[in-house]
Design an enzyme around this catalytic site. Sequence first.
Site, PDB file in Angstrom:
ATOM      1  N   HIS A 128       0.614  -0.884   0.289  1.00  0.00           N
ATOM      2  CA  HIS A 128       0.065  -0.342   0.083  1.00  0.00           C
ATOM      3  C   HIS A 128       1.301   1.256  -0.148  1.00  0.00           C
ATOM      4  CE1 HIS A 128      -3.607   2.924   1.241  1.00  0.00           C
ATOM      5  NE2 HIS A 128      -2.184   3.279   1.809  1.00  0.00           N
ATOM      6  N   GLU A 129       2.327   1.244   1.059  1.00  0.00           N
ATOM      7  CA  GLU A 129       2.512   2.494   0.525  1.00  0.00           C
ATOM      8  C   GLU A 129       3.388   2.739  -0.433  1.00  0.00           C
ATOM      9  OE1 GLU A 129       2.374   4.635   2.939  1.00  0.00           O
ATOM     10  OE2 GLU A 129       1.244   3.554   4.420  1.00  0.00           O
ATOM     11  N   HIS A 132       1.720   4.965  -3.295  1.00  0.00           N
ATOM     12  CA  HIS A 132       1.559   6.286  -2.679  1.00  0.00           C
ATOM     13  C   HIS A 132       2.803   6.930  -3.761  1.00  0.00           C
ATOM     14  CE1 HIS A 132      -1.726   6.497  -0.353  1.00  0.00           C
ATOM     15  NE2 HIS A 132      -1.692   6.088   0.596  1.00  0.00           N
ATOM     16  N   GLU A 190      -6.055   6.726  -1.560  1.00  0.00           N
ATOM     17  CA  GLU A 190      -6.263   5.927  -0.620  1.00  0.00           C
ATOM     18  C   GLU A 190      -6.552   4.580  -1.201  1.00  0.00           C
ATOM     19  OE1 GLU A 190      -4.486   5.021   2.615  1.00  0.00           O
ATOM     20  OE2 GLU A 190      -4.355   7.836   2.422  1.00  0.00           O
TER      21      GLU A 190
END
Length: 424
Positions: A128-129, A132, A190
């Site tokens: 997930h990170e 980003h 997100e």
Amino acid sequence: MKHLIRLALGLFLATSLVGCAVNPVTGKQEIIFDSVAQDIETGKQNYIPSQQSQGGQYVVDPGLTVYVAQVSKKLAAVSDSPNLPYEFVVLNNDVPNAWAMPGGKLAINRGLLIQLEDEAQLAAVMGHEIVHAAARHGASAKSQQMVVGAGALLAGVAVATKKPEYGGLTVGALTVGATAWNSKYSRDHESEADVYGIKYMVKAGYDPQAAVELQELFVRMKDNQAQGWIEGLFASHPASQDRVTANKAEAAKYPKGGARNKEAFQRALSQLRQDKDAYKNYQEAMKSAKAKQYDKALSLVDSSIQQQPRENLFWELKGQLLLQQDKNKEAIAALDKSISSNPNFFRPYIYRGMAYKELGNSNLAERDLVASQRLLPTQEASEELGDIALTKGDRNTAAAYYQHVISGGGEAGERAKAKLQKLQ
Ligand SMILES: [Zn+2]
């Protein structure tokens, strides 16, 4: 009016010339002013101050960082931006949190690692990170704020000075950029990070079901109001049943199964798990210290030290408590231990500098305060250095230090303003 038009035109040109960039992950056109090179520069400049202001690196078990980096590198390699100069660290912080800066600079707190059960769940966090960073969400958020109105990034100041893990210390203006990235992602960013994070997990061979479990864990932590949840991951990543459902639907698009690597994870976490009670006592000690029950705090932190004598934070708190009781020599002995356990954390240098100053040893005080400034510039160290310069009769140096304190604002800024006025 003319200026306004020129400004508007300039903005328009900026948007049309360099502003449009392709999101490397989704392939869609987006308004992004910064170049990838600027992303990398931003990450490089803010990575260390950001780590410092959130506890510094976890050094008791360096093997844990190696392990987290290994898992994360597998995910970065299958991402849509595999060539960023990725770096991964474990921060010495109880708050359950993880973050990514532009240019591929990432961090996960030990407070989040301890909540996870296996490598696949870790891959869900880091996947997930990585999205980003890979999708340039930081640069995109920054550009959107520039379109809406300038100055939005300054909001980071409040975040930086309100973090509870600083103890009594406020952090000066120079660290502003660091925490701003953390909390600025939109809902779209997100869910994009959730969707593509799962894709990267599967590509790296992990079971996507772990991403569902991760969201379930976050909902549980929110419901139980787990320690630190509000200022941690959940400030920037609201936990909700919707996200559980969305991840379920996303995971269902892939074949069932994949690696969990529970044993490897448990092995990597064994030191941290063994020290769980020591950190618990440390947190209790911090609470007691805040309630001004210094003797109780001291006995709690002593038991933490007995359980894990290599944890620099334990020695630091002991030093801080002794300093509070004017036991300066004993404080210095404890802070020596803290600094030798982790020479790359700014805070104990400040406390030791204060202790030396109390003992009238301004040279050693100066040395320590300057050492702390190299790791993270703070108002506290600048103020102390200004005071020392003043006692030595060096008014110009004192004035320069007070100016730095003033630029950080707040109570310390007001104090420095008064000192500067007196000086002039
Ligand atoms: Zn996120």
